[in-house]
Write an enzyme that holds these catalytic residues in place. Structure first.
Site, PDB file in Angstrom:
ATOM      1  N   LEU A 100     -10.495  -1.218  -7.227  1.00 28.55           N
ATOM      2  CA  LEU A 100     -11.592  -0.386  -6.740  1.00 28.55           C
ATOM      3  C   LEU A 100     -11.261   0.150  -5.356  1.00 28.55           C
ATOM      4  CD1 LEU A 100     -14.687  -2.485  -7.846  1.00 28.55           C
ATOM      5  CD2 LEU A 100     -13.221  -0.947  -9.164  1.00 28.55           C
ATOM      6  N   GLY A 145      -9.386  -4.426  -9.821  1.00 26.34           N
ATOM      7  CA  GLY A 145      -9.813  -3.397 -10.769  1.00 26.34           C
ATOM      8  C   GLY A 145      -8.655  -2.842 -11.598  1.00 26.34           C
ATOM      9  N   ASN A 168      -7.730 -10.782  -7.895  1.00 24.64           N
ATOM     10  CA  ASN A 168      -7.575 -11.452  -6.591  1.00 24.64           C
ATOM     11  C   ASN A 168      -8.858 -11.439  -5.753  1.00 24.64           C
ATOM     12  OD1 ASN A 168      -7.569  -8.686  -6.167  1.00 24.64           O
ATOM     13  ND2 ASN A 168      -6.178  -8.777  -4.440  1.00 24.64           N
ATOM     14  N   GLU A 169     -10.011 -11.142  -6.371  1.00 24.61           N
ATOM     15  CA  GLU A 169     -11.245 -10.932  -5.616  1.00 24.61           C
ATOM     16  C   GLU A 169     -11.555 -12.060  -4.638  1.00 24.61           C
ATOM     17  OE1 GLU A 169     -10.789  -9.970  -8.637  1.00 24.61           O
ATOM     18  OE2 GLU A 169     -11.749  -8.026  -8.967  1.00 24.61           O
TER      19      GLU A 169
HETATM   20  C1  LIG Z   1     -22.191 -13.367  -9.487  1.00 20.78           C
HETATM   21  C2  LIG Z   1     -21.572 -12.030  -9.611  1.00 20.78           C
HETATM   22  C3  LIG Z   1     -21.791 -11.156  -8.444  1.00 20.78           C
HETATM   23  C4  LIG Z   1     -21.157  -9.845  -8.677  1.00 20.78           C
HETATM   24  C5  LIG Z   1     -21.108  -9.086  -7.426  1.00 20.78           C
HETATM   25  C6  LIG Z   1     -20.075  -8.033  -7.413  1.00 20.78           C
HETATM   26  C7  LIG Z   1     -19.284  -8.041  -6.132  1.00 20.78           C
HETATM   27  C8  LIG Z   1     -18.270  -6.993  -5.978  1.00 20.78           C
HETATM   28  C9  LIG Z   1     -17.165  -7.104  -6.912  1.00 20.78           C
HETATM   29  C10 LIG Z   1     -16.092  -6.152  -6.587  1.00 20.78           C
HETATM   30  C11 LIG Z   1     -14.910  -6.322  -7.451  1.00 20.78           C
HETATM   31  C12 LIG Z   1     -13.754  -5.736  -6.765  1.00 20.78           C
HETATM   32  C13 LIG Z   1     -12.724  -5.275  -7.379  1.00 20.78           C
HETATM   33  C14 LIG Z   1     -11.603  -4.591  -6.672  1.00 20.78           C
HETATM   34  O1  LIG Z   1     -10.811  -3.959  -7.302  1.00 20.78           O
HETATM   35  S1  LIG Z   1     -11.526  -4.662  -4.953  1.00 20.78           S
HETATM   36  C15 LIG Z   1      -9.952  -3.960  -4.517  1.00 20.78           C
HETATM   37  C16 LIG Z   1      -8.923  -5.029  -4.505  1.00 20.78           C
HETATM   38  N1  LIG Z   1      -7.605  -4.463  -4.307  1.00 20.78           N
HETATM   39  C17 LIG Z   1      -6.659  -5.049  -3.613  1.00 20.78           C
HETATM   40  O2  LIG Z   1      -6.811  -6.115  -3.076  1.00 20.78           O
HETATM   41  C18 LIG Z   1      -5.354  -4.298  -3.484  1.00 20.78           C
HETATM   42  C19 LIG Z   1      -5.130  -3.840  -2.091  1.00 20.78           C
HETATM   43  N2  LIG Z   1      -3.910  -3.065  -1.999  1.00 20.78           N
HETATM   44  C20 LIG Z   1      -2.688  -3.611  -2.021  1.00 20.78           C
HETATM   45  O3  LIG Z   1      -2.490  -4.791  -2.155  1.00 20.78           O
HETATM   46  C21 LIG Z   1      -1.534  -2.657  -1.856  1.00 20.78           C
HETATM   47  O4  LIG Z   1      -2.035  -1.439  -1.402  1.00 20.78           O
HETATM   48  C22 LIG Z   1      -0.725  -2.417  -3.137  1.00 20.78           C
HETATM   49  C23 LIG Z   1       0.093  -3.665  -3.495  1.00 20.78           C
HETATM   50  C24 LIG Z   1      -1.614  -2.022  -4.313  1.00 20.78           C
HETATM   51  C25 LIG Z   1       0.273  -1.246  -2.879  1.00 20.78           C
HETATM   52  O5  LIG Z   1       1.040  -1.517  -1.741  1.00 20.78           O
HETATM   53  P1  LIG Z   1       1.801  -0.331  -0.997  1.00 20.78           P
HETATM   54  O6  LIG Z   1       2.634  -0.966   0.068  1.00 20.78           O
HETATM   55  O7  LIG Z   1       2.480   0.529  -1.983  1.00 20.78           O
HETATM   56  O8  LIG Z   1       0.670   0.583  -0.388  1.00 20.78           O
HETATM   57  P2  LIG Z   1      -0.201   0.314   0.934  1.00 20.78           P
HETATM   58  O9  LIG Z   1      -0.697  -1.073   0.942  1.00 20.78           O
HETATM   59  O10 LIG Z   1       0.590   0.760   2.112  1.00 20.78           O
HETATM   60  O11 LIG Z   1      -1.431   1.272   0.695  1.00 20.78           O
HETATM   61  C26 LIG Z   1      -1.340   2.678   0.844  1.00 20.78           C
HETATM   62  C27 LIG Z   1      -2.670   3.196   1.354  1.00 20.78           C
HETATM   63  O12 LIG Z   1      -3.677   2.906   0.382  1.00 20.78           O
HETATM   64  C28 LIG Z   1      -4.739   2.137   0.976  1.00 20.78           C
HETATM   65  N3  LIG Z   1      -5.267   1.214  -0.041  1.00 20.78           N
HETATM   66  C29 LIG Z   1      -4.614   0.285  -0.742  1.00 20.78           C
HETATM   67  N4  LIG Z   1      -5.402  -0.330  -1.601  1.00 20.78           N
HETATM   68  C30 LIG Z   1      -6.639   0.205  -1.456  1.00 20.78           C
HETATM   69  C31 LIG Z   1      -7.891   0.007  -2.075  1.00 20.78           C
HETATM   70  N5  LIG Z   1      -8.094  -0.878  -3.064  1.00 20.78           N
HETATM   71  N6  LIG Z   1      -8.933   0.751  -1.666  1.00 20.78           N
HETATM   72  C32 LIG Z   1      -8.787   1.681  -0.703  1.00 20.78           C
HETATM   73  N7  LIG Z   1      -7.607   1.937  -0.062  1.00 20.78           N
HETATM   74  C33 LIG Z   1      -6.545   1.205  -0.461  1.00 20.78           C
HETATM   75  C34 LIG Z   1      -4.064   1.420   2.111  1.00 20.78           C
HETATM   76  O13 LIG Z   1      -5.016   1.045   3.066  1.00 20.78           O
HETATM   77  C35 LIG Z   1      -3.114   2.480   2.619  1.00 20.78           C
HETATM   78  O14 LIG Z   1      -3.883   3.410   3.377  1.00 20.78           O
HETATM   79  P3  LIG Z   1      -3.229   4.247   4.564  1.00 20.78           P
HETATM   80  O15 LIG Z   1      -2.233   5.151   3.911  1.00 20.78           O
HETATM   81  O16 LIG Z   1      -4.378   4.963   5.196  1.00 20.78           O
HETATM   82  O17 LIG Z   1      -2.579   3.257   5.494  1.00 20.78           O
END
Ligand SMILES: CCCCCCCCCCC/C=C/C(=O)SCCNC(=O)CCNC(=O)[C@H](O)C(C)(C)COP(=O)(O)OP(=O)(O)OC[C@H]1O[C@@H](n2cnc3c(N)ncnc32)[C@H](O)[C@@H]1OP(=O)(O)O
Length: 292
Positions: A100, A145, A168-169
């Site tokens: 997400l 996501g 990994n939430e």
């Molecule tokens: C009882 C029940 C209650 C229910 C309640 C619900 C509660 C909420 C539930 C929400 C569920 C959430 C689900 C999700 O999906 S949360 C998102 C989790 N994602 C991550 O942890 C991944 C994060 N990203 C990474 O680890 C790396 O980016 C990755 C390995 C994917 C790629 O690495 P790479 O080195 O290629 O790229 P960068 O890390 O340099 O990233 C490039 C730019 O993109 C931005 N970025 C990365 N990921 C995200 C993201 N998920 N959202 C927004 N932006 C993201 C990153 O910041 C870099 O930005 P810049 O270029 O500006 O530096």
């Protein structure tokens, strides 16, 4: 792989829009503006009728409202066109989907937050209950996501060994909602799901293969697509209605959960994600990603 124009026209509103705009502008100016890239591309193979659906939101295919909405429209278009199958993949060389879009959940006004979550719910339901066979060709990292999208398909082929996948939430201090849990449990069973989710562990492709989180590991995207096509081809002689009803029956728990709990699930999301300490956590996590 050929793009079936008729299918694309009905599938991508964006495609009609950009074609219309550029041809009319050409009458007035020498240089038409470059049309925006679709956030999701779809190519339907003439012979097999299988669609390759490619997430295309650089740099990391984070799932925001417009992308989810486009994906949902494409899935609906494929349903309407009685698709033979769908392969979900990414245009990035290293990331399937970063999950997400955290920016959608950070300091967002309530109406936007709510639209984001309801779009996620309906897109997920469209994918999870789709009548046609679905395969995730996971050609890069697939956290949270990104893992959910993969789990919602019927088969997972992942490029290895260096990419990772998992829910990994908890590592982020947030909670995977019950339907994320159901998807993981569908695939891994109760015990492995509890172990994986409580730790928020990410698995390398070889680890995921051993655990059964993915079904096959290959070395590149082309191989992943070939494996995905093979999986889909085995359904060629299975009557589609019998297949669809069986899939719905097997997936009944998740489908019913979402149909019965959409509003409560939205409320839980809003309550959790708007908490000050959760917002602070998301802010710190975003900053750590940007600092890398
Ligand atoms: C009882 C029940 C209650 C229910 C309640 C619900 C509660 C909420 C539930 C929400 C569920 C959430 C689900 C999700 O999906 S949360 C998102 C989790 N994602 C991550 O942890 C991944 C994060 N990203 C990474 O680890 C790396 O980016 C990755 C390995 C994917 C790629 O690495 P790479 O080195 O290629 O790229 P960068 O890390 O340099 O990233 C490039 C730019 O993109 C931005 N970025 C990365 N990921 C995200 C993201 N998920 N959202 C927004 N932006 C993201 C990153 O910041 C870099 O930005 P810049 O270029 O500006 O530096």
């Amino acid at each position: 792989m050929a793009v079936v124009f008729r299918t694309c026209k009905s599938l991508s509103k964006n495609a009609i829009f950009t074609r219309g705009i550029s041809s009319s502008l050409r009458l007035h100016s020498q240089k038409p503006p470059t049309p925006p890239e679709p956030l999701v591309n779809v190519d339907v193979d003439d012979k097999s009728g299988v669609a390759v659906v490619t997430l295309n939101r650089p740099p990391v295919n984070s799932l925001n409202t417009p992308l989810l909405s486009e994906l949902k429209n494409i899935i609906k278009g494929l349903e309407d066109n009685k698709s033979r199958g769908m392969i979900l993949t990414s245009s990035s060389e290293t990331v399937f989907s970063a999950g997400l879009d955290l920016m959608e959940m950070y300091n967002a006004p309530k109406d936007k937050l709510s639209a984001f979550w309801t779009t996620l719910q309906s897109t997920w339901l469209a994918l999870y209950r789709s009548s046609f066979p679905t395969v995730a060709a996971i050609n890069g990292h697939a956290p949270a996501g990104g893992c959910l999208l993969s789990l919602s398909c019927e088969y997972r082929v992942m490029v290895g060994p260096k990419f990772s996948i998992g829910l990994n939430e908890t590592q982020l201090g947030i909670v995977a909602p019950p339907w994320f849990v159901i998807c993981m449990r569908d695939v891994l069973g109760h015990r492995q799901t509890e172990m994986a989710l409580t730790s928020g562990r990410m698995f390398s492709a070889p680890e995921a293969l051993k655990l059964g989180l993915i079904d096959a590991m290959v070395t590149n995207k082309a191989e992943a697509i070939t494996e995905a096509q093979k999986f889909i081809a085995q359904f060629a002689k299975i009557p589609p209605l019998a297949r669809k009803l069986t899939k719905e029956s097997v997936r009944q728990e998740g489908i019913k959960y979402m149909e019965d709990n959409m509003i409560d699930d939205l409320q839980m999301f809003m309550d959790l994600v708007t908490q000050e300490k959760i917002q602070k956590g998301i802010g710190l996590y975003l900053a750590s990603l940007k600092k890398k």
